[in-house]
Design an enzyme around this catalytic site. Structure first.
Site, PDB file in Angstrom:
ATOM      1  N   ASP A  98       7.100 -13.978  -5.785  1.00 23.65           N
ATOM      2  CA  ASP A  98       6.672 -12.596  -5.676  1.00 23.65           C
ATOM      3  C   ASP A  98       7.941 -11.753  -5.581  1.00 23.65           C
ATOM      4  O   ASP A  98       8.770 -11.969  -4.695  1.00 23.65           O
ATOM      5  CB  ASP A  98       5.820 -12.433  -4.405  1.00 23.65           C
ATOM      6  CG  ASP A  98       4.727 -11.400  -4.571  1.00 23.65           C
ATOM      7  OD1 ASP A  98       5.042 -10.311  -5.077  1.00 23.65           O
ATOM      8  OD2 ASP A  98       3.582 -11.673  -4.182  1.00 23.65           O
ATOM      9  N   ASP A 200       5.660  -7.027  -7.664  1.00 25.33           N
ATOM     10  CA  ASP A 200       4.905  -6.160  -6.761  1.00 25.33           C
ATOM     11  C   ASP A 200       5.044  -4.685  -7.160  1.00 25.33           C
ATOM     12  O   ASP A 200       6.173  -4.210  -7.406  1.00 25.33           O
ATOM     13  CB  ASP A 200       5.458  -6.361  -5.340  1.00 25.33           C
ATOM     14  CG  ASP A 200       4.577  -5.767  -4.268  1.00 25.33           C
ATOM     15  OD1 ASP A 200       3.427  -6.208  -4.119  1.00 25.33           O
ATOM     16  OD2 ASP A 200       5.060  -4.846  -3.556  1.00 25.33           O
ATOM     17  N   GLU A 254       2.214  -6.014 -11.040  1.00 25.10           N
ATOM     18  CA  GLU A 254       1.083  -5.372 -10.377  1.00 25.10           C
ATOM     19  C   GLU A 254       1.094  -3.891 -10.748  1.00 25.10           C
ATOM     20  O   GLU A 254       2.109  -3.212 -10.574  1.00 25.10           O
ATOM     21  CB  GLU A 254       1.187  -5.533  -8.858  1.00 25.10           C
ATOM     22  CG  GLU A 254      -0.096  -5.099  -8.182  1.00 25.10           C
ATOM     23  CD  GLU A 254       0.077  -4.812  -6.700  1.00 25.10           C
ATOM     24  OE1 GLU A 254      -0.925  -4.845  -5.972  1.00 25.10           O
ATOM     25  OE2 GLU A 254       1.220  -4.551  -6.273  1.00 25.10           O
ATOM     26  N   HIS A 327      -4.744 -11.522  -2.164  1.00 21.67           N
ATOM     27  CA  HIS A 327      -4.553 -11.302  -0.722  1.00 21.67           C
ATOM     28  C   HIS A 327      -4.822  -9.861  -0.302  1.00 21.67           C
ATOM     29  O   HIS A 327      -4.757  -9.547   0.880  1.00 21.67           O
ATOM     30  CB  HIS A 327      -3.128 -11.696  -0.365  1.00 21.67           C
ATOM     31  CG  HIS A 327      -2.117 -10.807  -1.029  1.00 21.67           C
ATOM     32  ND1 HIS A 327      -1.938 -10.783  -2.398  1.00 21.67           N
ATOM     33  CD2 HIS A 327      -1.261  -9.889  -0.527  1.00 21.67           C
ATOM     34  CE1 HIS A 327      -1.025  -9.889  -2.695  1.00 21.67           C
ATOM     35  NE2 HIS A 327      -0.586  -9.324  -1.577  1.00 21.67           N
ATOM     36  N   ASP A 328      -5.064  -8.959  -1.254  1.00 24.93           N
ATOM     37  CA  ASP A 328      -5.351  -7.556  -0.930  1.00 24.93           C
ATOM     38  C   ASP A 328      -6.830  -7.214  -1.053  1.00 24.93           C
ATOM     39  O   ASP A 328      -7.229  -6.085  -0.755  1.00 24.93           O
ATOM     40  CB  ASP A 328      -4.594  -6.617  -1.891  1.00 24.93           C
ATOM     41  CG  ASP A 328      -3.089  -6.640  -1.692  1.00 24.93           C
ATOM     42  OD1 ASP A 328      -2.632  -7.016  -0.587  1.00 24.93           O
ATOM     43  OD2 ASP A 328      -2.379  -6.286  -2.643  1.00 24.93           O
TER      44      ASP A 328
HETATM   45  O1  ISL Z   1      -4.529  -2.914  -0.954  1.00 21.05           O
HETATM   46  C1  ISL Z   1      -3.992  -1.896  -1.272  1.00 21.05           C
HETATM   47  C2  ISL Z   1      -3.793  -0.751  -0.385  1.00 21.05           C
HETATM   48  O2  ISL Z   1      -4.881   0.101  -0.463  1.00 21.05           O
HETATM   49  C3  ISL Z   1      -3.406  -1.774  -2.553  1.00 21.05           C
HETATM   50  O3  ISL Z   1      -3.354  -0.475  -2.974  1.00 21.05           O
HETATM   51  C4  ISL Z   1      -2.024  -2.361  -2.414  1.00 21.05           C
HETATM   52  O4  ISL Z   1      -1.333  -1.772  -1.389  1.00 21.05           O
HETATM   53  C5  ISL Z   1      -1.279  -2.127  -3.659  1.00 21.05           C
HETATM   54  O5  ISL Z   1      -1.983  -2.804  -4.634  1.00 21.05           O
HETATM   55  C6  ISL Z   1       0.112  -2.707  -3.557  1.00 21.05           C
HETATM   56  O6  ISL Z   1       0.054  -4.040  -3.163  1.00 21.05           O
HETATM   57  C7  ISL Z   1       1.227  -4.773  -3.082  1.00 21.05           C
HETATM   58  O7  ISL Z   1       2.278  -4.092  -2.435  1.00 21.05           O
HETATM   59  C8  ISL Z   1       2.099  -3.812  -1.051  1.00 21.05           C
HETATM   60  C9  ISL Z   1       1.608  -5.001  -0.252  1.00 21.05           C
HETATM   61  O8  ISL Z   1       1.166  -4.578   0.992  1.00 21.05           O
HETATM   62  C10 ISL Z   1       0.486  -5.729  -0.951  1.00 21.05           C
HETATM   63  O9  ISL Z   1       0.125  -6.869  -0.231  1.00 21.05           O
HETATM   64  C11 ISL Z   1       0.967  -6.053  -2.328  1.00 21.05           C
HETATM   65  O10 ISL Z   1       0.065  -6.851  -3.053  1.00 21.05           O
HETATM   66  C12 ISL Z   1       3.441  -3.375  -0.539  1.00 21.05           C
HETATM   67  O11 ISL Z   1       4.402  -4.317  -0.871  1.00 21.05           O
END
Ligand code: ISL
Ligand code: CA
Length: 559
Positions: A98, A200, A254, A327-328
């Site tokens: 990641d 990310d 992402e 994981h989100d």
């Molecule tokens: O779950 C969300 C918040 O509302 C998503 O918008 C998420 O924050 C966004 O997709 C970005 O995610 C990624 O970056 C973040 C991290 O917290 C997430 O786990 C990651 O997947 C910051 O690094």
């Protein structure tokens, strides 16, 4: 269409903190993950995406990195990482790291140096702005996690930008030194032998010059000034040119709030800035405007959004990243299926949908056994930085009721996906011999790998379908065509190339219903090759709750 390993692969995402503990401290780690590689191999996984394992103070569970070249102490050592990588490679499994480079941790040495009141070369690594008063923010941007996107640093007497938590200051990609640092980090891991990166929030790295105020939005004010920002394509091309193109790697970016057409500017075969993007359109079917305003989803919306991505990617020579969980996100079976009566049926239906579209399927740990959302009992159960900030915001600024907030967080919180992996019905689901860092879902006694391995289960279905997909490349590369667009319950589509044609039928409802197929499909002879009930002739039109049938066109009597 170009054929490559990452298109034919099946990805499994490991969230290391919650996957497998090896030393009884209650935290998943690399040795633990290593011990489960055979399990993944048997499932048919060919690529692992490892959520961040770098050194981090864990404000956002590793998405806040303080040293990009070291392993988080909780997870083990660099030697453990090397052993994990080697163990994966020995089994023919590739590993994606990641890459979190939109921001660092505020404990990263760059930020520590940057916040010094003296002028140092690190000042411009981040976004610092001076205003007349500590309470006055440089602009009106808000953070993904709620609240202002700026924090005041008293040592420096300035504000810094953080699109996520205050412990995740945004890097200034306009500074060429920052870009060189990132390239060095990428080379470090590629030279170790990793096979690519999940990048990310990579589409938000370029912020508009002058950081102008955003227009009014309920959440995420300022978004239009950095989403697919002015120089993002230049920066990604630069990474391709200077680093990625020198290795055989896979990159998946992402991409928050991106349309399929916009996505082509990153992933079309001609541009290839990234190999694919993690899009959010289908994850937004049950919310309005932002993820915290929850509305009922419909099958019609879900299938049409997904079909649109299928079509646009195919036409524009892009490639899809397919997923229902990470994981989100909440657990897909809690969201789109039935966790009670039709656990097996709806879990296997989602598996079928995932694994029969065009694109690279991503499975999130636990999805393959139908892990569900967590039965939260109180606000203290929410551990995630986002959930906690949203709670504070909802309470203090928006004066929302506890009842509403609790319901919303229970459904949508990222904590749902982060409970420990359920390996067996031993204490703590076999995840740890100690006290788990996060509570195990009490349904582990029935939903766990050990039980699932014993017979017919969601897990065995995943394994069979993955194997089937791997031996029928029409399911990987074949053209996608949606039928019955307006049907409220059935999802019906075909996959076709010169060799074979498949017809996928999913009854996305908890009821027994009849299907009337479009005439054009009835002109063929089909045989069912897989089902979560009984395989049967296509002429039998009554479908059970959440039934799936995967049909294959029979072309001659000899086949
Ligand atoms: O779950 C969300 C918040 O509302 C998503 O918008 C998420 O924050 C966004 O997709 C970005 O995610 C990624 O970056 C973040 C991290 O917290 C997430 O786990 C990651 O997947 C910051 O690094
Ligand atoms: Ca551990």
């Amino acid at each position: 269409m170009k054929h490559t390993w990452y298109k034919e692969g099946v990805v499994y995402q490991i969230y290391p903190r919650s996957f497998q503990d090896s030393n009884g401290d209650g935290i998943g780690d690399l040795r633990g993950a290593l011990s489960r590689l055979d399990y993944l191999k048997n499932l048919g996984i060919t690529i692992i995406w490892l959520s961040p394992v770098y050194q981090s103070p864990n404000d956002d569970n590793g998405y806040d990195i303080s040293d990009y070249r070291d392993i988080m102490t909780d997870f083990g050592s660099m030697a453990d990482f090397d052993a994990f990588l080697e163990g994966a490679h020995q089994r023919g499994i590739k590993v994606l790291m990641d890459l979190v480079v939109n921001h660092t941790s505020d404990e990263h040495p760059w930020f520590q140096a940057s916040r010094s009141p003296e002028i140092t070369p690190y000042h411009d690594y981040y976004f610092w702005r001076k205003t007349e008063h500590p309470n006055k923010k440089p602009n009106n941007w808000t953070s993904f996690f709620g609240g202002d996107a700026w924090d005041y640093d008293a040592t420096k007497g300035q504000h810094y930008l953080h699109l996520f938590s205050p412990k995740q200051p945004d890097l200034n990609w306009d500074n060429p030194r920052v870009r060189e640092e990132v390239k060095e980090i990428i080379r470090f891991w590629l030279d170790k032998g990793v096979d690519g990166f999940r990048c990310d929030v990579i589409t938000i790295i370029s912020k508009r010059q002058g950081l102008p105020n955003g227009r009014f939005r309920l959440v995420l004010k300022g978004f239009e000034h950095y989403a697919n920002g002015p120089r993002v394509h230049d920066y990604l091309k630069e990474l391709q040119r200077d680093v990625f193109s020198h290795y055989d790697v896979m990159t998946v970016g992402e991409a928050t709030f991106i349309s399929a057409t916009d996505a082509l500017s990153y992933v079309s075969e001609e541009r290839r800035e990234l190999d694919m993007v993690i899009q959010f359109d289908h994850m937004n079917v049950d919310s309005f405007n932002n993820k915290w305003i929850i509305i009922p989803w419909t099958v019609r919306k879900l299938k049409n959004v997904l079909a649109q991505w299928q079509t646009v990617m195919a036409k524009g020579h892009g490639w899809n990243c397919l997923y229902f969980e990470n994981h989100d996100q909440p657990r897909s079976i809690s969201r789109f299926g039935d966790t009670q009566r039709y656990h097996y049926e709806s879990g296997t239906l989602l598996a079928t949908y995932l694994l029969t579209q065009q694109g690279t399927p991503f499975i999130y740990q636990g999805q393959e056994i139908g892990m569900t959302n967590y039965p939260f009992a109180s606000f203290d159960d929410f551990l995630d930085v986002e959930a906690r900030r949203i709670y504070t915001l909802g309470k203090q600024s928006l004066h929302l009721s506890d009842k509403f907030l609790f319901k919303t967080l229970s459904y949508m919180s990222r904590d749902n996906a982060r409970t420990p992996m359920q390996w067996s019905n031993a204490p703590h689901a076999g995840f740890t011999t100690g006290t788990p860092w996060m509570r195990v879902n009490p349904n582990y006694e029935s939903i766990n790998v050990e039980t699932a391995l014993k017979g017919k289960s969601i897990l065995s279905f995943y394994r069979d379908l993955i194997a089937y997909r791997q031996s029928h490349h029409t399911l990987v590369y074949g053209e996608f065509q949606l039928y019955l667009k307006h049907h409220p319950h059935f999802v019906v589509f075909t996959r076709q190339d010169e060799e074979e044609t498949f017809l996928v039928v999913l009854n996305f409802s908890p009821r027994t219903i009849a299907l009337s197929l479009p005439r054009i499909l009835c002109n063929n002879h089909w045989e069912s090759v897989m089902s979560n009930y009984e395989k049967r002739p296509i002429e039998q039109v009554i479908y059970h709750p959440y039934e799936i049938q995967l049909f294959r066109k029979v072309v001659s009597s000899s086949q």
